[in-house]
Design an enzyme around this catalytic site. Structure first.
Site, short mmCIF file in Angstrom:
data_model
loop_
_atom_site.label_atom_id
_atom_site.label_comp_id
_atom_site.label_asym_id
_atom_site.label_seq_id
_atom_site.Cartn_x
_atom_site.Cartn_y
_atom_site.Cartn_z
N SER A 124 70.60 -18.14 5.80
CA SER A 124 71.36 -17.93 6.87
C SER A 124 72.87 -17.61 6.50
O SER A 124 73.43 -18.06 5.63
CB SER A 124 71.41 -19.02 7.73
OG SER A 124 72.19 -19.13 8.99
N TYR A 149 71.80 -28.71 9.41
CA TYR A 149 71.14 -27.35 9.26
C TYR A 149 71.87 -26.54 8.44
O TYR A 149 70.87 -26.08 7.00
CB TYR A 149 70.80 -26.81 10.44
CG TYR A 149 70.30 -25.38 10.56
CD1 TYR A 149 69.04 -25.28 10.09
CD2 TYR A 149 71.19 -24.31 10.59
CE1 TYR A 149 68.32 -23.94 10.14
CE2 TYR A 149 70.66 -23.05 10.43
CZ TYR A 149 69.12 -23.05 9.99
OH TYR A 149 68.74 -21.90 9.71
N LYS A 153 70.40 -25.29 4.32
CA LYS A 153 70.16 -24.00 3.73
C LYS A 153 70.83 -23.84 2.46
O LYS A 153 70.16 -23.16 1.35
CB LYS A 153 70.57 -22.96 4.74
CG LYS A 153 69.51 -23.06 6.05
CD LYS A 153 68.27 -22.42 5.83
CE LYS A 153 67.40 -22.38 6.82
NZ LYS A 153 66.05 -21.98 6.64
P1 NAD Z 1 60.89 -20.83 14.44
O1 NAD Z 1 61.13 -22.21 14.62
O2 NAD Z 1 60.51 -20.09 15.13
O3 NAD Z 1 59.92 -20.74 13.20
C1 NAD Z 1 59.72 -21.91 12.27
C2 NAD Z 1 58.11 -21.99 12.11
O4 NAD Z 1 58.27 -23.20 11.19
C3 NAD Z 1 57.58 -22.74 13.39
O5 NAD Z 1 56.55 -22.07 13.94
C4 NAD Z 1 57.37 -24.23 13.08
O6 NAD Z 1 56.14 -24.71 13.82
C5 NAD Z 1 57.22 -23.93 11.42
N1 NAD Z 1 57.51 -25.29 10.67
C6 NAD Z 1 58.53 -26.07 10.76
N2 NAD Z 1 58.45 -27.03 9.89
C7 NAD Z 1 57.60 -27.01 9.26
C8 NAD Z 1 56.64 -27.75 8.26
N3 NAD Z 1 57.40 -28.88 7.65
N4 NAD Z 1 55.41 -27.33 7.86
C9 NAD Z 1 55.12 -26.21 8.39
N5 NAD Z 1 55.44 -25.39 9.38
C10 NAD Z 1 56.62 -25.88 9.62
O7 NAD Z 1 62.23 -20.11 13.87
P2 NAD Z 1 62.65 -18.63 13.28
O8 NAD Z 1 63.80 -18.46 14.17
O9 NAD Z 1 61.44 -17.81 13.14
O10 NAD Z 1 63.23 -19.07 11.95
C11 NAD Z 1 62.50 -19.00 10.66
C12 NAD Z 1 63.32 -19.23 9.48
O11 NAD Z 1 64.57 -18.53 9.51
C13 NAD Z 1 63.73 -20.50 9.53
O12 NAD Z 1 63.98 -21.23 8.33
C14 NAD Z 1 65.14 -20.58 10.16
O13 NAD Z 1 66.01 -21.73 9.60
C15 NAD Z 1 65.63 -19.37 9.64
N6 NAD Z 1 66.64 -18.64 10.14
C16 NAD Z 1 66.48 -18.54 11.48
C17 NAD Z 1 67.78 -17.88 12.24
C18 NAD Z 1 67.65 -17.51 13.70
O14 NAD Z 1 68.64 -17.45 14.44
N7 NAD Z 1 66.25 -17.61 14.41
C19 NAD Z 1 68.85 -17.26 11.43
C20 NAD Z 1 68.90 -17.52 10.10
C21 NAD Z 1 67.97 -18.37 9.47
C1 WQD Z 2 75.96 -16.69 19.40
C2 WQD Z 2 77.31 -16.65 20.21
C3 WQD Z 2 78.28 -18.59 21.03
C4 WQD Z 2 74.98 -19.70 23.67
C5 WQD Z 2 73.22 -19.56 15.29
C6 WQD Z 2 73.36 -20.56 14.02
C7 WQD Z 2 73.08 -19.97 12.63
C8 WQD Z 2 71.65 -18.81 12.95
C9 WQD Z 2 71.89 -18.20 14.08
C10 WQD Z 2 70.01 -20.24 11.82
C11 WQD Z 2 78.33 -17.55 19.86
C12 WQD Z 2 77.86 -17.85 22.17
C13 WQD Z 2 75.68 -19.06 22.66
C14 WQD Z 2 75.43 -19.76 24.89
C15 WQD Z 2 77.39 -18.55 24.40
N1 WQD Z 2 70.64 -19.78 13.04
N2 WQD Z 2 77.05 -18.41 22.98
N3 WQD Z 2 76.91 -19.24 25.27
O1 WQD Z 2 76.04 -19.83 16.95
O2 WQD Z 2 76.23 -17.30 16.02
O3 WQD Z 2 74.29 -18.62 15.08
O4 WQD Z 2 72.10 -18.97 15.36
O5 WQD Z 2 70.46 -20.08 10.90
O6 WQD Z 2 72.97 -20.71 11.80
O7 WQD Z 2 74.43 -21.24 14.07
O8 WQD Z 2 74.31 -17.84 17.31
O9 WQD Z 2 73.11 -17.45 19.57
O10 WQD Z 2 74.05 -19.92 19.23
O11 WQD Z 2 75.66 -17.76 19.62
O12 WQD Z 2 78.58 -18.12 24.67
O13 WQD Z 2 74.82 -20.46 25.80
O14 WQD Z 2 77.29 -16.76 21.82
O15 WQD Z 2 79.52 -19.42 21.19
O16 WQD Z 2 79.86 -16.95 20.06
P1 WQD Z 2 75.17 -18.53 16.33
P2 WQD Z 2 74.23 -18.26 18.98
#
Ligand code: NAD
Ligand code: WQD
Length: 338
Positions: A124, A149, A153
């Site tokens: 991330s 979190y 990562k």
């Molecule tokens: P998500 O929660 O939709 O998907 C994660 C999946 O992992 C879920 O289906 C959950 O049931 C499964 N899971 C969790 N713990 C588990 C375990 N111990 N064993 C087996 N399955 C398990 O999330 P996503 O948005 O699809 O994110 C996928 C990956 O990308 C995550 O690692 C997340 O941290 C990373 N990521 C997401 C974002 C974002 O904003 N969505 C941003 C950066 C990184």
């Molecule tokens: C985006 C913008 C908020 C909600 C997060 C995690 C990051 C990554 C992606 C996993 C910001 C604003 C949000 C709301 C708002 N996840 N906001 N009202 O914070 O950039 O990233 O998700 O790895 O680790 O931190 O994403 O969508 O929460 O926020 O004004 O109800 O929207 O302040 O400026 P963020 P976000």
């Protein structure tokens, strides 16, 4: 040979499964369904017209992993499984370190036992140190994240680098996602958060569809053009295609490499709200409230390296993101529950 997707029933995993199936790969999914439903995968099968293998199980269960690797000929693993709610991670740090860090350790040990050494990891942009200089390239400093979190990562990135340095058979991609949003353009699969959405776009979509009253805009006094936070929102289908590109590259070579997956440009919270109103034809009322703790003013990617080394770049723009997010939300107001 198959690709194993841990956490493949979730938001990004289900879209990546679809892209890999359409590219001709066989797909095996391991997910404990703690934040997803089996329905997402039925829909992926329906869209692609292809079957995938699903195993309900936990990445921390070594015996389940051994059985999976014994049963399926796995060539590479794309590791999505983990917990991802930033606020919850502050309240339940042990759950996050256990699921994310211990879970990755358990997965790598099982891969080693099975002789599988090709791994794509969901990292991330949150691992980068807060900076006033944008865009962020992969060699920008990584620092102490503001929540468990993010720390999990960064710890996993270190773990995987150390593992590859110790055993050069490993080929690892650390993919640093910026802000994944949107949905497949069929409107059949998309993001289905449990309870109150933590992220901006699902919240906006739930307001537009009538599930919630108003969006709270967290902070309007940042030093950004309109005072609200700026982020690099990437369409989940572009992100999914980025995984395919990374897999194709790391299957040819060993090493541990890092790529940003973003678009290279940022949009403010207010721009996101306006674009969603435009796509949906619905009003999205909002209130400007105080800043959310731990937020940065702005964050967007330098995507040069992914372009040069993966031959990949995000193709979809803000209007595609909003149209696809609205198609999913309006057809499935309560996500996979209806
Ligand atoms: P998500 O929660 O939709 O998907 C994660 C999946 O992992 C879920 O289906 C959950 O049931 C499964 N899971 C969790 N713990 C588990 C375990 N111990 N064993 C087996 N399955 C398990 O999330 P996503 O948005 O699809 O994110 C996928 C990956 O990308 C995550 O690692 C997340 O941290 C990373 N990521 C997401 C974002 C974002 O904003 N969505 C941003 C950066 C990184
Ligand atoms: C985006 C913008 C908020 C909600 C997060 C995690 C990051 C990554 C992606 C996993 C910001 C604003 C949000 C709301 C708002 N996840 N906001 N009202 O914070 O950039 O990233 O998700 O790895 O680790 O931190 O994403 O969508 O929460 O926020 O004004 O109800 O929207 O302040 O400026 P963020 P976000």
């Amino acid at each position: 040979m198959s690709i194993l997707l841990t956490g493949g029933a979730g938001f990004i995993g289900s879209h990546t499964a679809l892209v890999l199936l359409e590219a001709g790969y066989d797909v095996v999914i391991l997910d404990n369904l703690c934040n997803a439903s089996r329905e997402s995968l039925s829909r992926v099968e329906e869209i692609t017209g292809r079957d995938l293998s699903f195993i309900e199980g936990d990445i921390r269960d070594g015996d389940a992993l051994d059985a999976l690797f014994a049963r399926h000929a796995i060539e590479a693993v794309v590791h999505f499984a983990g917990l991802k709610a930033v606020g919850e991670s502050t309240a339940r740090p042990l759950a996050y370190y256990d699921n994310n860090v211990t879970g990755t350790l358990s997965l790598c040990e099982a891969m080693q036992r099975a002789g599988v050494f090709t791994l794509v990891f969901s990292s991330s942009a949150t691992v980068y140190t807060e900076s006033s200089t944008m865009p962020l390239a992969e060699d920008a400093p990584t620092g102490r994240p503001s929540n468990p979190y993010g720390s999990s990562k960064l710890m996993i990135e270190w773990l995987l680098r150390d593992l590859q340095a110790a055993d050069p058979r490993w080929s690892i991609a650390l993919l640093r996602y910026f802000n994944p949003v949107g949905a497949h353009d069929s409107g059949r699969i998309g993001e289905d958060p449990n309870g109150m959405p933590n992220n901006l776009l699902p919240f906006i979509a739930q307001v537009a569809v009538g599930r919630r009253e108003r969006v709270s805009v967290f902070g309007s006094d940042y030093s950004t053009p309109d005072g609200t936070g700026v982020r690099d929102y990437i369409h989940v289908m572009d992100l999914a295609e980025g995984h395919r590109a990374a897999l194709d590259v790391i299957r040819q070579d060993t090493g541990c490499r890092t790529w940003n997956l973003g678009t290279g440009r940022g949009y403010s919270v207010l721009e996101m709200i306006t674009a969603f109103e435009r796509a949906s034809g619905r009003p999205v009322p909002f209130d400007k409230v105080g800043r959310r703790q731990g937020d940065v003013a702005q964050c967007w990617a330098d995507v040069t390296r992914a372009g040069q080394e993966l031959g990949w770049r995000a193709e979809r723009g803000l209007d595609d993101i909003m149209a696809d997010a609205w198609r999913w939300q309006s057809a499935n107001p309560y996500g996979y529950r209806g």
